[in-house]
Design a protein around this motif. Structure first.
Motif, short mmCIF file in Angstrom:
data_model
loop_
_atom_site.label_atom_id
_atom_site.label_comp_id
_atom_site.label_asym_id
_atom_site.label_seq_id
_atom_site.Cartn_x
_atom_site.Cartn_y
_atom_site.Cartn_z
N GLY A 1 0.79 -1.22 0.00
CA GLY A 1 0.00 0.00 0.00
C GLY A 1 0.83 1.27 0.00
O GLY A 1 2.05 1.24 0.21
N ILE A 2 0.13 2.38 -0.26
CA ILE A 2 0.75 3.71 -0.26
C ILE A 2 -0.05 4.56 0.73
O ILE A 2 -1.28 4.57 0.68
N LYS B 1 4.21 13.86 3.47
CA LYS B 1 5.04 12.65 3.49
C LYS B 1 4.27 11.55 2.77
O LYS B 1 3.12 11.28 3.10
N VAL B 2 4.90 10.97 1.77
CA VAL B 2 4.25 9.89 1.01
C VAL B 2 5.07 8.63 1.27
O VAL B 2 6.30 8.66 1.18
N SER B 3 4.40 7.53 1.61
CA SER B 3 5.12 6.32 2.00
C SER B 3 4.67 5.10 1.23
O SER B 3 3.48 4.95 0.94
N ILE C 1 9.27 2.93 2.75
CA ILE C 1 10.10 4.06 2.29
C ILE C 1 9.21 5.28 2.39
O ILE C 1 8.06 5.24 1.92
N SER C 2 9.70 6.36 2.98
CA SER C 2 8.91 7.60 3.03
C SER C 2 9.69 8.71 2.36
O SER C 2 10.91 8.82 2.55
N VAL C 3 8.99 9.54 1.59
CA VAL C 3 9.63 10.72 1.01
C VAL C 3 8.83 11.95 1.39
O VAL C 3 7.61 11.91 1.51
N LEU C 4 9.57 13.03 1.62
CA LEU C 4 8.92 14.30 1.93
C LEU C 4 8.92 15.13 0.65
O LEU C 4 9.97 15.30 0.02
N VAL D 1 1.09 10.00 -4.98
CA VAL D 1 0.42 8.77 -4.53
C VAL D 1 -0.04 7.96 -5.74
O VAL D 1 0.17 6.75 -5.83
N ARG D 2 -0.66 8.65 -6.72
CA ARG D 2 -1.15 7.92 -7.91
C ARG D 2 0.00 7.31 -8.70
O ARG D 2 -0.09 6.19 -9.19
#
Ligand code: ADP
Ligand code: ASP
Ligand code: MG
Length: 416
Positions: A264-265, A352-354, A391-394, A404-405
């Protein structure tokens, strides 16, 4: 016969019609011969209103009185649901946290459940009475009402399920399960039949608010069989009364046969970035920066520090919760002389997208693929953190949906 906990969130009890609908879901299980304890949230929007009133009364207020005010939303829905159940011929009684009692620690506003005495509930259930319990609240060591932090009714439900030895804890919400990402922003998101405790824990703590983080911890530790399902499905729809209802089971990793690399995201806009420019690159600097923040009870999440080429000056970037952004800046401004940085910069317009998946443990290159895909969309990465399974990115907040998409498609998560 089974013993069930059924939890209904804010949108599921948003008005009297929805509460009557919930009563029919409860009646279905009672008619199938199950013992039922129900946990309810406040009507959707009610808690926000109550929180706003405490802030309007005084921006810095007594946390015990905050709890007195915000716990009242659940008192209303527990009584209303008990009435609605009685009206359709179901024997039901409401319970507030203090009546059970649900004992918590002393952290008003974000209390942890210390202990639940399930004896009286079990007795009533055995007599064929449905217990309608106000979620989100308990009673602290000071004998005053304490609340469990936003979204805390999920935790009430799992804790009650553990305390009464329930066979299952059903979390009813406005989506029919846990999806590969928030279905509100990615229409191609797919429902997961099963998700492991560990992945759910990461997803919840990285922004998927479908379950409160503590409820997942508790379900994992106490081994509570937890389903996420929808109260918006027809009451007597296919499989609704089955042992494995339509929805998502949160379970042990071993129960999942088809393992994906990425499950998942998640995303969160609740963080803010702070950068200290031209910080002396010498021992003790990190302690001077993060010590005062810890003392001020501010959690630091992502941290990036460069190593200076000549060992003199460097930059230090990190994130703090959005709600603590201004306070963190003030704390650091006070510490400027001690730390010796030259400038402080920051932004609360970040997200933050993970990417989450237990399969990452055994697959290389997952992160590299993500960076490449984000770059191809022109999305700049401000900071990165990784663990074994995430993994998370800011990034800049306006790019959240696009990021996200993009990642959702990249890892093959898109449904039809
Ligand atoms: P409740 O009021 O029932 O507690 P919440 O609003 O707390 O409901 O949680 C449900 C919401 O969580 C959904 O409406 C959905 O937008 C959001 N959500 C975020 N990430 C996910 C995900 N991965 N799967 C399902 N729902 C998600
Ligand atoms: N009503 C509380 C909130 O809005 C608790 C919950 O809904 O879980 O945070
Ligand atoms: Mg919730």
């Amino acid at each position: 016969m089974s013993r069930l906990v059924m939890k209904f969130g804010g949108t599921s009890v948003a008005d009297i019609d929805r509460i009557k609908n919930v009563a029919r879901h409860v009646k279905r299980e009672v008619d199938h011969g199950h013992q039922v304890a129900v946990v309810v949230s406040a009507m959707s929007g009610a808690t926000n209103q109550l929180v706003a009133w405490t802030r309007a009364a005084a921006p810095l207020h007594d946390a015990r009185e905050y709890d007195t005010v915000v716990a009242s939303g659940e008192q209303v829905t527990s009584g209303l649901l008990a009435i609605a159940l009685q009206e359709i011929g179901v024997n039901a009684r409401s319970w507030q946290g203090w009546q059970i009692p649900i004992r918590t620690d002393a952290s008003h506003g974000a209390a942890r459940i210390a202990d639940i005495d399930g004896a009286r509930l079990v007795e009533r259930l055995a007599q064929g009475q449905v217990a309608v319990i106000a979620g989100f609240q308990g009673i602290g060591p000071d004998n005053r009402i304490a609340t469990l932090g936003r979204g805390g009714s999920d935790t009430s439900a799992v804790a009650i399920a553990a305390a009464i030895g329930a066979d299952r804890c059903d979390i009813y919400t406005d989506v029919d399960g846990v999806y590969t990402t928030d279905p509100r922003i990615v229409p191609k998101a797919r429902r997961l039949d099963k998700v492991s405790f560990e992945e759910m824990l990461e997803m919840a703590s990285l922004g998927a608010k479908v379950l409160q983080v503590r409820s997942v911890e508790l379900a994992m530790v106490r081994n509570v069989r937890t389903f996420v399902r929808s109260s918006f499905e027809p009451v007597d729809g296919p499989g609704m009364a089955d042992e494995n209802p339509p929805g998502t089971l949160i379970c042990d990793e071993d129960e999942i046969v088809e393992k994906q690399v990425v499950t998942g995201i998640a995303y969160s806009k609740d963080e803010a970035q702070i950068s200290l420019r031209r910080v002396p690159d010498k021992p003790g600097v990190a302690a001077h920066v993060f010590g005062p923040l810890a003392e001020a009870n501010i959690n630091v999440d992502m941290i990036v520090q460069n190593i200076s080429e000549d060992g003199s000056l460097t930059d230090l970037t990190f994130t703090v919760p959005n709600a603590d952004y201004e306070r963190a800046r003030k704390v650091l401004e006070k510490a400027q002389a001690e730390v010796g940085y030259q400038a402080i910069q920051g932004s609360s317009d970040v997200a933050k997208v993970s990417v989450i998946g237990i399969g990452m443990r055994s697959h290389a290159g997952v992160a590299a693929d993500a960076f490449k895909a984000l770059a191809s969309k022109g999305i700049n990465i401000r900071a990165i953190t990784t663990s074994e399974i995430k993994i998370s990115v800011l990034i800049d907040a306006p790019y959240t949906e696009l990021a996200v998409r993009t990642l959702h498609s990249l890892y093959g998560l898109d449904g039809k």
